[in-house]
Scaffold this motif. Structure first.
Motif, PDB file in Angstrom:
ATOM      1  N   THR A  16       0.732  -0.966  -0.118  1.00  0.00           N
ATOM      2  CA  THR A  16      -0.076  -0.020   0.048  1.00  0.00           C
ATOM      3  C   THR A  16       0.783   1.276   0.018  1.00  0.00           C
ATOM      4  O   THR A  16       2.068   1.105   0.680  1.00  0.00           O
ATOM      5  CB  THR A  16      -0.890   0.066   1.337  1.00  0.00           C
ATOM      6  N   THR A  18       1.128   5.711   0.144  1.00  0.00           N
ATOM      7  CA  THR A  18       0.126   6.843   0.287  1.00  0.00           C
ATOM      8  C   THR A  18       0.996   7.942  -0.391  1.00  0.00           C
ATOM      9  O   THR A  18       2.385   8.137  -0.200  1.00  0.00           O
ATOM     10  CB  THR A  18       0.046   7.116   1.740  1.00  0.00           C
ATOM     11  N   TYR A  20       2.554  12.048  -0.885  1.00  0.00           N
ATOM     12  CA  TYR A  20       2.430  13.217  -0.188  1.00  0.00           C
ATOM     13  C   TYR A  20       2.635  14.196  -1.158  1.00  0.00           C
ATOM     14  O   TYR A  20       3.013  14.404  -2.233  1.00  0.00           O
ATOM     15  CB  TYR A  20       3.979  13.154   0.645  1.00  0.00           C
ATOM     16  N   TYR A  30       6.288   9.413  -1.930  1.00  0.00           N
ATOM     17  CA  TYR A  30       5.275   8.517  -1.397  1.00  0.00           C
ATOM     18  C   TYR A  30       5.895   7.805  -0.076  1.00  0.00           C
ATOM     19  O   TYR A  30       6.829   7.801   0.129  1.00  0.00           O
ATOM     20  CB  TYR A  30       5.212   7.271  -2.405  1.00  0.00           C
ATOM     21  N   HIS A  31       5.008   7.325   0.551  1.00  0.00           N
ATOM     22  CA  HIS A  31       5.300   6.463   1.840  1.00  0.00           C
ATOM     23  C   HIS A  31       4.572   5.048   1.443  1.00  0.00           C
ATOM     24  O   HIS A  31       3.330   5.021   1.357  1.00  0.00           O
ATOM     25  CB  HIS A  31       4.837   7.181   3.196  1.00  0.00           C
ATOM     26  N   GLY A  32       5.237   3.993   1.743  1.00  0.00           N
ATOM     27  CA  GLY A  32       4.597   2.713   1.441  1.00  0.00           C
ATOM     28  C   GLY A  32       5.093   1.928   2.347  1.00  0.00           C
ATOM     29  O   GLY A  32       5.821   2.128   2.948  1.00  0.00           O
TER      30      GLY A  32
END
Length: 172
Positions: A16, A18, A20, A30-32
């Protein structure tokens, strides 16, 4: 998805991410998070293989039942037909004719029993209850038994069956 590991192996991962955004609303990073689901994928693949095997077995079973049902009709029709003839005209028949009818009923019953035994053997083989244990067999008694089972039906249809009575063949 599949991911390449540092050691060169591949693993299945569930990921998943997210995004930024900066002050202008543009994606700045992105942060995954991902986790290894290789075992789950292996289990899913095994389940699919087993499902395919089960579908093949069910198809084979259905074909076999269809063949057995079709093959059982003929001996049962003979049993019913000859027993009706014997029952309905017993007073009018001589003993030799009655013996002929009784022999035909007996032969048809034996054919039916062989078919049912084959069905039961097949069912046992599918459930793993029969282990393969090869043995040496003489074919002559088997040929004679089959000949005896088929001969009365062949006679009714004016078909002549012959076999070489002097040949003894052993098979493994």
């Amino acid at each position: 998805l599949e991911e390449l590991c540092k050691d060169g192996s591949w693993v299945w991962v569930e990921a998943t991410a997210t995004a930024y955004y900066d002050q202008n609303g543009e994606i700045s990073g992105y942060h995954g998070v991902s986790r290894d689901i290789s075992e789950r994928k292996k289990a899913e693949q095994l389940l699919k293989q087993q499902e395919n095997q089960l579908r093949e077995l069910i198809s084979t079973k259905d074909k076999l039942f269809s063949i057995i049902a079709h093959d059982l009709r003929s001996p049962f029709n003979s049993i019913l037909g000859f027993s009706d003839l014997l029952t309905n005209s017993a007073e009018n028949q001589d003993i030799e004719t009655a013996k002929i009818f009784a022999k035909m009923i007996n032969t048809s019953a034996k054919k039916t029993l062989v078919l049912l035994d084959n069905l039961l053997d097949w069912a046992k083989s599918q459930s793993g209850k029969i282990k393969f244990k090869p043995v040496t067999l003489n074919l002559k008694p088997i040929v004679i038994e089959i000949f005896d089972l088929l001969n009365s039906t062949a006679e009714i249809k004016n078909i002549s069956l012959n076999y070489d009575q002097y040949i003894d063949i052993e098979v493994y």
